[in-house]
Design an enzyme around this catalytic site. Sequence first.
Site, mmCIF file in Angstrom:
data_model
loop_
_atom_site.group_PDB
_atom_site.id
_atom_site.type_symbol
_atom_site.label_atom_id
_atom_site.label_comp_id
_atom_site.label_asym_id
_atom_site.label_seq_id
_atom_site.Cartn_x
_atom_site.Cartn_y
_atom_site.Cartn_z
ATOM 1 N N GLN A 103 14.075 50.375 -2.183
ATOM 2 C CA GLN A 103 14.276 51.775 -1.803
ATOM 3 C C GLN A 103 15.000 52.581 -2.878
ATOM 4 O OE1 GLN A 103 16.344 51.660 1.965
ATOM 5 N NE2 GLN A 103 14.641 50.679 3.030
ATOM 6 N N HIS B 97 19.142 51.500 1.594
ATOM 7 C CA HIS B 97 20.081 52.371 2.308
ATOM 8 C C HIS B 97 21.016 53.109 1.349
ATOM 9 C CE1 HIS B 97 19.715 50.412 6.570
ATOM 10 N NE2 HIS B 97 18.552 50.469 5.935
ATOM 11 N N GLU C 60 18.666 59.106 14.872
ATOM 12 C CA GLU C 60 19.500 60.200 15.367
ATOM 13 C C GLU C 60 19.328 61.480 14.569
ATOM 14 O OE1 GLU C 60 23.358 57.376 16.569
ATOM 15 O OE2 GLU C 60 23.540 58.933 15.016
ATOM 16 N N TYR D 177 30.525 59.470 13.445
ATOM 17 C CA TYR D 177 29.245 59.459 14.160
ATOM 18 C C TYR D 177 28.864 58.069 14.694
ATOM 19 C CZ TYR D 177 29.135 64.265 13.106
ATOM 20 O OH TYR D 177 29.495 65.592 13.082
ATOM 21 N N TYR E 127 17.337 43.868 13.903
ATOM 22 C CA TYR E 127 15.951 43.488 13.677
ATOM 23 C C TYR E 127 15.628 42.118 14.263
ATOM 24 C CZ TYR E 127 15.867 47.514 10.624
ATOM 25 O OH TYR E 127 15.946 48.794 10.135
#
Length: 379
Positions: free
Chosen positions: A95, A157, A251, A261, A272
């Site tokens: 990523q 991430h 979200e 949060y 997972y």
Amino acid sequence: MVRRIVAGLVAVVCGNVLASGAGAAGVSPVRAGAEPQITTVATGLDHPWSVAFLPDGRVLVTERAGRLRVIAAKAPAGQKPGSISGVPAVFAESQGGLFDVVLHPRFAENGLLYLSYAAGTPKANFTRIMRAKLVGNVLTQKKVIFQVGPAKNTPVHYGGRMAFLGDGTLAMTVGDGFDFREQAQNLGSGLGKIVRINDDGSIPANNPFVGRKGAQASIWSYGHRNEQGLAFDAVSGRLYEHEHGPQGGDEINVVVRGGNYGWPVATRGVDYSGATISPFKTYKGMIDAIKVWVPSIAPSGLAVYRGAMFPEWNGDLLVGALVDQDVRRVDLDAAGKVVGQASVFPGIKARIRDVRVAPDGAVWVTTDDEDGVVFRVGR
């Protein structure tokens, strides 16, 4: 390591399946006869991640592999974009790579833009922000103004979405690095946070944790997982963010100064492996999302619609979906409460990476693919 392997398998599966009926539950189709006009602006892009609109009509596009491309103004549809030179070297693995491009609020005067990207090595990598001046098709006066710490050893991430706020400060999302989710609650770590800096990289004196022992002064909010959308609405003054849950629990949040949060203390998703991450869906002192998706749609790209082309959407959110392969309009009332959602561009069925509103009110969409496409949607 096991969690990382599972995450990779999930990503592969998500990249090769269409959205299931269950994933699209509760989504209303666009009204018959009201379909927007979709134009294929550019093709052949390697995972186009973000777009930015230059005052002269050109459009910048980042490619995750580490290239900054430019779409010519008033060029034929389906063009092959040109290139901008001077882009920094990126850590392009999994990523990781080149992420967002945003213009300085006074770009027309100073020519400054900002790039977020993954940098470092497999054993020590991080999200970084570089500021540069665009002169023609060349980046000049380049300077790294922010770097997330500590470094991590996972290629996932990162966050990397940026948005200028109404006071001229710059916010950026920072993911939890996947294997380091507990750090999202640690104010001494930059992982799992939204950071806020001045346009030169310095720290605003009114950030919530300035002066707190052991806390990083750049932190604006915390308790985040994998934030793939960030958008500031100048009309309402709200900063919106969305993030991936694990399995379920995606979200949309309204971000406030110093807000917690919840991740990973409170979540509506499961791991997972199917294991429970936390017994809490909400937790005292932590801020609940205004919208949650179970199962996951994998939101990516976020825009607040303000424009003349689709006036009935003004103030609503546009959200791309990687797994469900559509663009959602999330209908908000005047108070910012979610009152509905709908798939708005049925002519685009692909993994969506970015959604942006152009100065003329058209919506631009990029697809997450090695042969990626940039679409313009208008009327």
